[in-house]
Design a protein around this motif. Structure first.
Motif, PDB file in Angstrom:
ATOM      1  N   ILE A   1       0.848  -1.195   0.000  1.00  0.00           N
ATOM      2  CA  ILE A   1       0.000   0.000   0.000  1.00  0.00           C
ATOM      3  C   ILE A   1       0.883   1.245   0.000  1.00  0.00           C
ATOM      4  O   ILE A   1       1.716   1.431   0.881  1.00  0.00           O
TER       5      ILE A   1
ATOM      6  N   SER B   1      -0.465   4.435  -0.073  1.00  0.00           N
ATOM      7  CA  SER B   1      -1.578   5.374   0.076  1.00  0.00           C
ATOM      8  C   SER B   1      -1.761   5.629   1.572  1.00  0.00           C
ATOM      9  O   SER B   1      -2.322   4.807   2.282  1.00  0.00           O
ATOM     10  N   ASP B   2      -1.280   6.759   2.030  1.00  0.00           N
ATOM     11  CA  ASP B   2      -1.159   6.995   3.474  1.00  0.00           C
ATOM     12  C   ASP B   2      -2.497   7.100   4.198  1.00  0.00           C
ATOM     13  O   ASP B   2      -2.611   6.733   5.362  1.00  0.00           O
TER      14      ASP B   2
ATOM     15  N   TYR C   1      -4.023  -6.719   9.075  1.00  0.00           N
ATOM     16  CA  TYR C   1      -3.416  -6.445   7.780  1.00  0.00           C
ATOM     17  C   TYR C   1      -1.894  -6.435   7.817  1.00  0.00           C
ATOM     18  O   TYR C   1      -1.247  -6.531   6.764  1.00  0.00           O
ATOM     19  N   THR C   2      -1.301  -6.334   8.999  1.00  0.00           N
ATOM     20  CA  THR C   2       0.160  -6.333   9.077  1.00  0.00           C
ATOM     21  C   THR C   2       0.746  -7.686   8.721  1.00  0.00           C
ATOM     22  O   THR C   2       1.935  -7.790   8.427  1.00  0.00           O
TER      23      THR C   2
ATOM     24  N   SER D   1      -0.027  -7.862   4.264  1.00  0.00           N
ATOM     25  CA  SER D   1       0.284  -6.768   3.343  1.00  0.00           C
ATOM     26  C   SER D   1       1.390  -5.907   3.937  1.00  0.00           C
ATOM     27  O   SER D   1       1.802  -6.091   5.088  1.00  0.00           O
TER      28      SER D   1
ATOM     29  N   LYS E   1       2.478  -1.708   4.235  1.00  0.00           N
ATOM     30  CA  LYS E   1       2.129  -0.306   3.994  1.00  0.00           C
ATOM     31  C   LYS E   1       3.413   0.512   4.082  1.00  0.00           C
ATOM     32  O   LYS E   1       4.071   0.535   5.127  1.00  0.00           O
ATOM     33  N   TRP E   2       3.746   1.161   2.985  1.00  0.00           N
ATOM     34  CA  TRP E   2       5.007   1.895   2.855  1.00  0.00           C
ATOM     35  C   TRP E   2       4.703   3.385   2.665  1.00  0.00           C
ATOM     36  O   TRP E   2       3.753   3.735   1.952  1.00  0.00           O
TER      37      TRP E   2
END
Length: 467
Positions: free
Chosen positions: A352, A354-355, A367-368, A371, A373-374
């Protein structure tokens, strides 16, 4: 106090014949009882660990991970879904009234356009098809009631994104039609819209209805979009009342059995990562396209078009998407992207970028574990270096966990316990409140509900002024 006669009776009881049958508690008995307690304790722990072996883990305040019962779990044998009890209850018990298209004047215009020539089949296609799928599933659902007086919630079916894109209504007509439709609903007036459900499945969210802030600011909105804003920088999404839903993935990828394309083994994937979408002039997407030019072997990132030689067909699109270990999901006009959900069905790990993104069913999905999240501010070589450093073993574990929960992103029949529809029903159940009122609702000593003009609820006649 005991008198002498009573005391004598107590002492004499020791000499009664049956007193000899009582076995004294010896040290052996005590040790045996203690051993039984210890064995029971360990057996309980073992059973509990085994029962929760399929559950995800969630972090504690210390940063460690532990298993909890308040997340989605699946049984080892049948793969059936167990929804958490905390905050949801032990079973689904909902009654939802679905407004009939012939019941409200001009409601059909929000479904089929001003000329009523747009078919629902044409609206069920594409990433906004959830507006049709949820409606159709509710019409056939065991949760549907045809009695307004017993309904927990009310569903207002409308396909505004579809009719707008297909020229059935313009923005002004959509706004006017919604206001007219709502003014004909006494139960909407009664609760101020609090128990009414609306679906806005596109990136525009509820902003398709320009006056949403006036009329739907108390209603339950189902949307994949958490942060879409208008020129006044106002978000229509409210974490207290609204529900994030998955986007509409192509049915050919979510069906059991033969799918449009099948996932590839990691060893056969050509790219480290990919992004398959249009740039739309967005900074993050433009950076990815430039990055792919520097590292074409690592990152596949063509700027796709709606037409022409750069347009990918449905099957070609998924064939490209499955050819990377990581599927990048940057924000576009809004924070959500269908690629996030599609990645689970081609079995690449979604990244992801998208902040402000909001994800569905966050109370029950960790979700961790499925996926990454960057930060969108760090799209560059360091992102590729980081992804390249992740061992294939870790990637495969994330994919395997994603396989277990991806059924929650598929709009399959209600009979499937693990489906987007049933997950939405669980979330809706949390929104049910026994008592609904608006600023224009009043009641008398005998529990009679009246309007500001003291007219009994059963006699309210549309059109009514809206709260």
């Amino acid at each position: 106090m005991l008198n002498h006669t009573q005391m004598g009776s107590i002492h004499s009881s020791k000499s009664r014949p049956y007193s000899n049958t009582i076995t004294p508690c010896t040290r052996t008995h005590q040790i045996g009882a203690l051993a039984l307690v210890i064995i029971t304790f360990f057996l309980t722990r073992i059973f509990d660990q085994s029962f929760n072996s399929c559950s995800f883990s969630i972090p504690t305040t210390s940063g460690e991970y532990r298993s909890k019962n308040d997340i989605v779990r699946f049984s080892d044998s049948s793969g059936s879904l167990f929804w958490p009890q905390r905050g949801y209850g032990t079973h689904l018990s909902l009654k939802i009234y679905v407004y009939d298209e012939n019941e409200i004047d001009e409601l059909k215009h929000l479904l089929y356009g001003r000329d009523e020539k747009i078919s629902s089949d044409s609206c069920v296609k594409g990433q906004w098809g959830t507006q049709v799928k949820i409606h159709r599933m509710l019409l056939q659902s065991r949760f549907r009631t045809k009695k307004k007086e017993e309904a927990d919630l009310f569903f207002v079916a409308a396909y505004p994104k579809c009719v707008r894109v297909m020229g059935g209504l313009n923005d002004k007509e959509i706004n006017q039609t919604y206001v007219k439709v709502l003014s004909q609903m006494p139960y909407f007036r009664l609760s101020g819209g609090r128990n009414h459900i609306f679906v806005f499945p596109s990136g525009a969210g509820a902003h398709l209805f320009k006056s949403w802030a006036t009329y739907l600011n108390r209603s339950i909105i189902l949307t994949p979009e958490g942060d879409r804003t208008d020129k006044r920088d106002t978000s229509a999404f409210n974490t207290w009342k609204d529900i994030i839903i998955p986007g509409n993935i192509d049915d050919g990828m979510t069906t059991h059995g033969s799918r449009t394309v099948e996932p590839l083994p990691l060893s056969k994937r050509k790219h480290l990562a990919n992004y398959l979408g249009r740039a739309q002039g967005k900074a993050g997407r433009l950076r990815l396209i430039e990055l792919s030019k520097q590292f074409p072997d690592k990152l596949e990132c063509p700027e796709l078009k709606f037409s022409g030689p750069d347009k990918l067909g449905r099957k070609e699109y998924f064939e490209h998407l499955r050819n990377a270990k990581f599927c990048l999901a940057p924000r576009g006009e809004s924070s959500w992207t269908l690629r996030f959900y599609e990645s689970f069905f081609v079995e690449c790990v979604p990244v992801i970028l998208s902040d402000q993104v909001e994800l569905p069913f966050q109370n029950v999905i960790d979700y961790t574990q499925i996926s990454i999240k960057w930060p969108s501010t760090h799209i560059g070589t360091e992102l590729l270096d980081y992804l390249e450093s992740i061992p294939d073993k870790d990637i495969e574990e994330m994919i395997a966990r994603g396989q277990k929960i991806r059924c929650l992103f598929a709009y399959t029949p209600e009979s499937n316990s693990c489906s987007a529809f049933n997950a939405i029903m669980w979330e809706l159940q949390r929104k049910v409140r026994q008592f609904h009122q608006s600023s224009e609702t009043f009641w008398l000593h005998n529990r009679t509900i009246v309007s500001r003009n003291l007219v009994e609820f059963g006699k309210w006649k549309p059109p009514m002024p809206l709260p």
